[in-house]
Design a protein around this motif. Structure first.
Motif, PDB file in Angstrom:
ATOM      1  N   LYS A  81     -37.518  36.203 -86.983  1.00 18.45           N
ATOM      2  CA  LYS A  81     -38.401  35.292 -87.706  1.00 18.45           C
ATOM      3  C   LYS A  81     -38.006  33.858 -87.371  1.00 18.45           C
ATOM      4  CE  LYS A  81     -40.219  34.212 -92.275  1.00 18.45           C
ATOM      5  NZ  LYS A  81     -40.196  34.525 -93.724  1.00 18.45           N
ATOM      6  N   ASN A  82     -39.008  33.038 -87.064  1.00 21.68           N
ATOM      7  CA  ASN A  82     -38.844  31.639 -86.655  1.00 21.68           C
ATOM      8  C   ASN A  82     -38.273  31.488 -85.246  1.00 21.68           C
ATOM      9  OD1 ASN A  82     -39.817  30.546 -89.104  1.00 21.68           O
ATOM     10  ND2 ASN A  82     -37.806  30.847 -90.060  1.00 21.68           N
ATOM     11  N   GLY A  83     -38.130  32.605 -84.526  1.00 17.31           N
ATOM     12  CA  GLY A  83     -37.693  32.521 -83.129  1.00 17.31           C
ATOM     13  C   GLY A  83     -38.777  31.920 -82.271  1.00 17.31           C
ATOM     14  N   VAL A  84     -38.394  31.196 -81.212  1.00 15.90           N
ATOM     15  CA  VAL A  84     -39.361  30.516 -80.339  1.00 15.90           C
ATOM     16  C   VAL A  84     -40.085  31.550 -79.478  1.00 15.90           C
ATOM     17  CG1 VAL A  84     -39.668  28.853 -78.476  1.00 15.90           C
ATOM     18  CG2 VAL A  84     -38.025  28.389 -80.307  1.00 15.90           C
ATOM     19  N   ILE A  85     -41.410  31.550 -79.567  1.00 14.24           N
ATOM     20  CA  ILE A  85     -42.248  32.437 -78.759  1.00 14.24           C
ATOM     21  C   ILE A  85     -42.725  31.719 -77.499  1.00 14.24           C
ATOM     22  CG2 ILE A  85     -44.425  33.721 -78.695  1.00 14.24           C
ATOM     23  CD1 ILE A  85     -42.351  35.008 -80.468  1.00 14.24           C
ATOM     24  N   ALA A  86     -43.130  30.469 -77.651  1.00 11.66           N
ATOM     25  CA  ALA A  86     -43.660  29.702 -76.519  1.00 11.66           C
ATOM     26  C   ALA A  86     -43.427  28.218 -76.767  1.00 11.66           C
ATOM     27  CB  ALA A  86     -45.153  29.984 -76.348  1.00 11.66           C
ATOM     28  N   SER A  87     -43.467  27.474 -75.685  1.00 12.00           N
ATOM     29  CA  SER A  87     -43.366  26.013 -75.771  1.00 12.00           C
ATOM     30  C   SER A  87     -44.569  25.411 -75.068  1.00 12.00           C
ATOM     31  CB  SER A  87     -42.071  25.522 -75.104  1.00 12.00           C
ATOM     32  OG  SER A  87     -40.932  26.063 -75.756  1.00 12.00           O
ATOM     33  N   SER A  88     -44.929  24.199 -75.489  1.00 10.69           N
ATOM     34  CA  SER A  88     -46.056  23.515 -74.850  1.00 10.69           C
ATOM     35  C   SER A  88     -45.547  22.301 -74.089  1.00 10.69           C
ATOM     36  CB  SER A  88     -47.097  23.094 -75.896  1.00 10.69           C
ATOM     37  OG  SER A  88     -46.514  22.217 -76.845  1.00 10.69           O
ATOM     38  N   TYR A  89     -46.227  22.014 -72.972  1.00 12.08           N
ATOM     39  CA  TYR A  89     -45.823  20.898 -72.107  1.00 12.08           C
ATOM     40  C   TYR A  89     -47.040  20.028 -71.812  1.00 12.08           C
ATOM     41  CZ  TYR A  89     -41.512  23.486 -71.550  1.00 12.08           C
ATOM     42  OH  TYR A  89     -40.324  24.136 -71.800  1.00 12.08           O
ATOM     43  N   ALA A  90     -46.747  18.801 -71.390  1.00 17.60           N
ATOM     44  CA  ALA A  90     -47.815  17.822 -71.176  1.00 17.60           C
ATOM     45  C   ALA A  90     -48.748  18.220 -70.042  1.00 17.60           C
ATOM     46  CB  ALA A  90     -47.207  16.452 -70.904  1.00 17.60           C
ATOM     47  N   SER A  91     -48.227  18.967 -69.042  1.00 16.72           N
ATOM     48  CA  SER A  91     -49.062  19.347 -67.901  1.00 16.72           C
ATOM     49  C   SER A  91     -48.670  20.728 -67.402  1.00 16.72           C
ATOM     50  CB  SER A  91     -48.893  18.341 -66.756  1.00 16.72           C
ATOM     51  OG  SER A  91     -47.561  18.400 -66.246  1.00 16.72           O
ATOM     52  N   ALA A  92     -49.540  21.293 -66.578  1.00 12.12           N
ATOM     53  CA  ALA A  92     -49.257  22.607 -65.990  1.00 12.12           C
ATOM     54  C   ALA A  92     -48.059  22.524 -65.061  1.00 12.12           C
ATOM     55  CB  ALA A  92     -50.485  23.111 -65.234  1.00 12.12           C
ATOM     56  N   GLU A  93     -47.918  21.377 -64.350  1.00  7.99           N
ATOM     57  CA  GLU A  93     -46.795  21.211 -63.437  1.00  7.99           C
ATOM     58  C   GLU A  93     -45.466  21.218 -64.187  1.00  7.99           C
ATOM     59  OE1 GLU A  93     -49.487  19.375 -63.487  1.00  7.99           O
ATOM     60  OE2 GLU A  93     -50.451  19.940 -61.588  1.00  7.99           O
TER      61      GLU A  93
END
Length: 426
Positions: A81-93
Motif C-alpha cells: 500500500k502506497n508503493g510507487v506504481i508509476a512515475s510521470s515525466y515532462a517528456s517521452a524522452e
C-alpha cells in the motif's frame, strides 16, 4: 482276401485318416476363436472442459499527474500500500532515459557485487552450470507461455549466472571494463533524464495489473460464492473505464474461477475438494484450486462451480473469460477394454472387521481371464470408465470381492460374448 485288395483297403483308410486330420486342422484354424487382450497399467486424469469466468477484488488506479507515464513495476508484481506504481515525466524522452538508466543501474549493481565476491566466496562451476540449464528451461517455458515479465527476470538471472560461471572457471577474472562502461552510460543518461514530475501509488496492497477490461466491478468479489447458473449465463456488459486509468490492483491474493458444469460433473466434486485447473490457451502450468461452492437447483441440473485459487503470475493476472480444463481426479490402475466387462451372479464369503464370515450372493462386474487353457471369472472394482475402457483398482478392499481374486497386471483378458467359467481356450 488277396494281397492286392488288402493294400487297396489300407490305402483308402490312410487317405481317409489324412483327410480327417487335415479337416480338423483347417477347422481349428478358421473357427471363431476367443479374442483376448493384455491388462496394462494406466494413469488417467478425469478432465472436463468448460468456459470459466475469473473474478478478483480489483481497484482501478487513476493517474492524477501530468506528463508521460513510466511504469516502475511489472504485471503480476506484488505491491505494498502506497508503493510507487508509476512515475510521470515532462517528456517521452525523459521517461525513456529514466527507464534505460534504471535497467543499466541494476546490471551495474549486479556486476559490482559479483566483483566484490571474487576471492571471498568459493563457487562450484558444476552447480552454476546446472542452475544455468534450469533457468534456460524456465526461459523457454516463459516464451511458450508468453509470460513477458517472467521472460525479463529469467533473462536477467541467466545472464548473472553466466557471469558467475565465467568467473568461477577463470574465463573472466574481473568485469571492471564492463563496470566502467556501465558507469559512463548511467552518467550520460543522468544528464538526459529529469526528475519525475509526479508519482502514482498503490491505494491498496496486492498484485498490480496494467490491463483493464471494464469487468473489474461487474461481479461482486464478496458474493462470488453465491453466483448461480443463471448469473453466469447472463450476458453482462463491461463498465466504461476512465481515460486516466493506468491499471489496477488486485487487493486479495485469492481469486476465483466460476463456471457452469453439467450435472454429472457436479456430482463428482464437493465443497472442500482440492483439484487443479489447466488453461490450455494461456499457460502450460496447472493451477491448484479449491472447490468453495457447487450451486444447483437439484441433482439433475447444471451447477455453478466456484473455485478459489491463490497462485498468480503476470499471465494469470490478465485473464478474464477462458477455456478451462477441470482436472477432477487422477486414477492409477489397470486398464481393460469396456467390451471385456461382464455381469455375473457370484456367491462368495465376505469377512467383516471382526473376522466373522458370511456367505453372500449378488451380481458383480468382472472379466474372464485365461488361466492355463480355461477361462476364469474374476470380479473387478472400476475406478474410472469411458465408453471405450475401464481403469480398475489393482488392490480393492477384500471385503468388496466375492471372487478369490481380482484382475492383475498383464492378465490375458477375454473379450466377447459367450464366455463362462471353465470354457476351453485351447
Amino acid at each position: 482276401m488277396n494281397k492286392k485288395l488288402l493294400k487297396r483297403i489300407l490305402l483308402i483308410l490312410a487317405i481317409l485318416l489324412a483327410a480327417v486330420y487335415v479337416g480338423v486342422q483347417v477347422y481349428n484354424l478358421f473357427r471363431p476363436g476367443i479374442k483376448t487382450e493384455t491388462a496394462t497399467h494406466a494413469t488417467v486424469t478425469d478432465s472436463v472442459r468448460v468456459e470459466g469466468l475469473v473474478v478478483r477484488k480489483e481497484k482501478l488506479l487513476e493517474n492524477t499527474t501530468s506528463g508521460v507515464i513510466s511504469y516502475e513495476v511489472s504485471d503480476g508484481t506484488k505491491v505494498a500500500k502506497n508503493g510507487v506504481i508509476a512515475s510521470s515525466y515532462a517528456s517521452a524522452e525523459a521517461a525513456t532515459a529514466e527507464s534505460q538508466r534504471v535497467e543499466l543501474k541494476n546490471e551495474l549493481d549486479k556486476l559490482e557485487n559479483l566483483n566484490k565476491s571474487v576471492g571471498t566466496t568459493a563457487v562450484n562451476p558444476d552447480n552454476v552450470s546446472k542452475q544455468i540449464y534450469q533457468r534456460l528451461y524456465s526461459l523457454k517455458t516463459d516464451i511458450n507461455d508468453y509470460n513477458l515479465s517472467k521472460i525479463l527476470s529469467d533473462r536477467t538471472d541467466t545472464l548473472n549466472l553466466i557471469n558467475q560461471w565465467q568467473m568461477a572457471t577463470g574465463k573472466t577474472k574481473t568485469f571492471s571494463e564492463r563496470i566502467q562502461s556501465l558507469k559512463e552510460e548511467v552518467a550520460a543518461l543522468d544528464s538526459q533524464s529529469s526528475n519525475a514530475t509526479g508519482t502514482i501509488r498503490a491505494s491498496a496492497a496486492g498484485y498490480f495489473v496494467k490491463k483493464t477490461d471494464g469487468y473489474e466491478n461487474v461481479y461482486d468479489y464478496d458474493d462470488v460464492k453465491q453466483l448461480t447458473v443463471e448469473d453466469l449465463k447472463e450476458q453482462r456488459e463491461p463498465k466504461a473505464v476512465s481515460e486516466n486509468t493506468i491499471g489496477k490492483v488486485c487487493e486479495q491474493f485469492d481469486w476465483y474461477i466460476a463456471c457452469v458444469v453439467p450435472a454429472d460433473t457436479a456430482i463428482r466434486v464437493a465443497v472442500g475438494d482440492q483439484i487443479s485447473v489447466s488453461l490450455p490457451f494461456v499457460t502450460s502450468a496447472e493451477v491448484p484450486a479449491k472447490v468453495v461452492a457447487v450451486n444447483q437447483t437439484d441433482v439433475d441440473s447444471e451447477a455453478a462451480l466456484i473455485l478459489r485459487c491463490s497462485y498468480m503470475d503476470s499471465t494469470l493476472a490478465n485473464i478474464r473469460n477462458e477455456t478451462v480444463l477441470l482436472n477432477i481426479g487422477t486414477f492409477d490402475g489397470i486398464k481393460i477394454s469396456q467390451n471385456a466387462i461382464h455381469f455375473e451372479t457370484v456367491t462368495g464369503e465376505i469377512s467383516d472387521s471382526s473376522g466373522s464370515t458370511t456367505t453372500e450372493t449378488r451380481e458383480v462386474k468382472g472379466v474372464y481371464v485365461v488361466e492355463g487353457s480355461e477361462l476364469k471369472f474374476v470380479q473387478v472394482v472400476p475406478m474410472y470408465s469411458t465408453g471405450n475402457y475401464v481403469i480398475c483398482d489393482p488392490e480393492p478392499d477384500p471385503g468388496e470381492l466375492l471372487t478369490e481374486k481380482t484382475i492383475s497386471l498383464y492378465d490375458t483378458v477375454a473379450i466377447g460374448g459367450n464366455l463362462y467359467d471353465g470354457k476351453s481356450v485351447g
